[in-house]
Design an enzyme around this catalytic site. Structure first.
Site, PDB file in Angstrom:
ATOM      1  CB  CYS A 247      -0.910  -0.009   1.227  1.00  0.00           C
ATOM      2  SG  CYS A 247      -1.894   1.483   1.417  1.00  0.00           S
TER       3      CYS A 247
ATOM      4  CB  CYS B 127      -0.393   2.585   4.046  1.00  0.00           C
ATOM      5  SG  CYS B 127      -2.039   2.042   3.611  1.00  0.00           S
ATOM      6  CG  ASP B 128       3.302   1.390   4.666  1.00  0.00           C
ATOM      7  OD1 ASP B 128       2.971   1.922   5.734  1.00  0.00           O
ATOM      8  OD2 ASP B 128       2.954   0.244   4.343  1.00  0.00           O
TER       9      ASP B 128
END
Ligand SMILES: Cc1cc2nc3c(=O)[nH]c(=O)nc-3n(C[C@H](O)[C@H](O)[C@H](O)COP(=O)(O)OP(=O)(O)OC[C@H]3O[C@@H](n4cnc5c(N)ncnc54)[C@H](O)[C@@H]3O)c2cc1C
Length: 422
Positions: free
Chosen positions: A252, A255-256
């Protein structure tokens, strides 16, 4: 539930007896999905275990020291000692319960569980999955005054909410951030009056009886079911991947990617997702090496042109990852040159994997007729092989999986069901 900073870590976490610590980030759909589960479990287990959370972006140094590589991550502490078991990514409520139960005496766990009282609710239509397909079906059914419930193991939005930009959904002149597009879809369906039960665990499902049990105690019954459970990222299945999932290997980018400022990153894949997400990751990372098994990318031309113009990104075509190993702060990706068979090592700070998707049908695998790739077969009204059970979106057998096609399937199923119920 208490929010703490690094300065309070020693007193609140190391000084406590049993503590669970949630490292969360902003713009992180799995973090948002975890929040209500964490809150609910804090109410249930709060007398025995302390629940605290920390904003990862503002407490980077401590999170790195504690080995946090992915958002969200739950760490467990017993009398100041960090457990080797942590949970990260799309965390299930049942996984947290399992971990919490393991640190309490069995008799106390039984007492806590006895507080939960089973419930039963009934609807005309039950939709499993609140991505574009499920949300659209929910909207049409709600507008037709059909009593509908939407159940999702995460928050509404599906894969769109983790896509940084969508430029091909009609009705918007400029590209839309994926989370905004999915937020707007969800709000439209919710404001209409569809009942939401989201960020829950689906414990069991009985398609014949049209019954689903969520969070182990809540039975939801309906006349019809729509399966709109979409797809999840494929794993590569090479040594080291499972161990480093959420600990340096991510699926993801929204997200990261923000934790890889000026760092070296490896991106695996060559389709639209890989190429577009690599471009997004380059807003943060200093250097990106793309590894792709074929001679050329399979992404569309526009996305490829953007990628090749990006000075931060280099490509290794006809290469495949063979293993992942952590060495200190670095991840070593062993890649094989498919022409020469020579294996070399790529040293990076993190790896992102985008190598296609698989249908989310584990709960229904032996019950429905599937195609050879495991996608659910439907007729033109989106009916499956079980009467009264419909399926829509990316989870069904079809050629093209896009937001527009999922939305179209949801529309068809909802209209067909409305006619049948009338
Ligand atoms: C990185 C990426 C970029 C993309 N970019 C684009 C783009 O630019 N344009 C475009 O048109 N398409 C794009 N797509 C494809 C698009 O996201 C999908 O076609 C679309 O989201 C499919 O919608 P869906 O409702 O079928 O499923 P999904 O979006 O996959 O939603 C399924 C939902 O079901 C839930 N679920 C899963 N299992 C269960 C269960 N057992 N019980 C209850 N709920 C469950 C999931 O949590 C999820 O919310 C992209 C996909 C990816 C991965």
């Amino acid at each position: 539930m208490k929010e703490i900073t690094s300065a309070e870590f020693e007193k609140e976490v190391l000084g406590g007896s049993k503590v669970v610590l949630d490292f969360y980030s902003t713009e992180c759909p799995p973090c948002e999905a975890l929040a209500p589960k964490f809150e609910g479990l804090a109410n249930l287990y709060g007398n025995d275990i302390k629940f605290v959370k920390m904003f990862r972006q503002q407490n980077k140094e401590l999170s790195e020291k504690l080995g946090v590589k992915s958002s969200p991550t739950l760490l467990f502490f017993d009398n100041g000692v960090q457990s080797e078991h942590s949970l990260s990514g799309g965390i299930k409520r049942s996984d947290i319960i399992h971990q919490l139960d393991s640190i309490l005496p069995a008799a106390r766990v039984k007492e806590i569980k006895s507080i939960i009282k089973p419930t039963v609710s009934e609807f005309d239509v039950l939709i499993l999955g609140a991505g574009p397909g499920g949300l659209t079906a929910g909207l049409y059914l709600c507008q037709a005054k059909v009593n509908t419930v939407l159940i999702d193991i995460a928050l509404p939005g599906g894969n769109v909410s983790t896509t940084h930009e969508v430029s091909n959904y009609p009705g918007f002149i400029d590209p839309q951030p994926g989370y905004m597009l999915s937020h707007n879809m969800s709000e439209q369906t919710k404001l209409c009056g569809t009942i939401y039960k989201v960020a829950v665990d689906v414990t069991t499902s009985d398609l014949e009886k049209k019954e689903v049990v969520i969070d182990e105690f809540e039975t939801v019954k309906a006349n019809k079911i729509i399966i709109a459970t979409g797809t999840s990222p494929n794993l590569m299945g090479v040594p080291g991947e499972r161990e480093l999932k959420g600990k340096g290997i991510s699926y993801c980018a929204t997200c990261d990617a923000k934790y890889y400022g000026d760092k070296d990153v490896v991106v695996i894949g060559g389709g639209n997702s890989a190429v577009e997400e690599a471009d997004f990751i380059s807003k943060f990372a200093g250097k990106i090496t793309m590894v792709h098994q074929f001679e050329t990318f399979t992404a569309n031309k526009q996305a490829q042109e953007k990628l090749f113009a990006n000075k931060k990104i280099s490509t290794l075509f006809k290469h495949e990852p063979r293993s992942f190993v952590r060495e200190g702060d670095k991840i070593i990706t062993e890649v094989e040159d498919l022409t020469t068979k020579k294996v070399s090592k790529l040293v990076s700070d993190g790896v992102f994997v985008f190598i296609g998707m698989k249908p989310n049908i584990d709960m229904f695998r032996n019950k429905l007729t599937l195609d050879q790739w495991g996608y659910i077969k439907t007729n033109e009204d989106m009916q499956t092989s079980i009467p009264g059970v419909y399926a829509v979106g990316d989870v069904i057998s079809k050629k093209y999986r896009q937001i527009t096609t999922a939305v179209a399937d949801g529309t068809i199923a909802a209209i067909a069901i409305t006619k049948e119920l009338n």
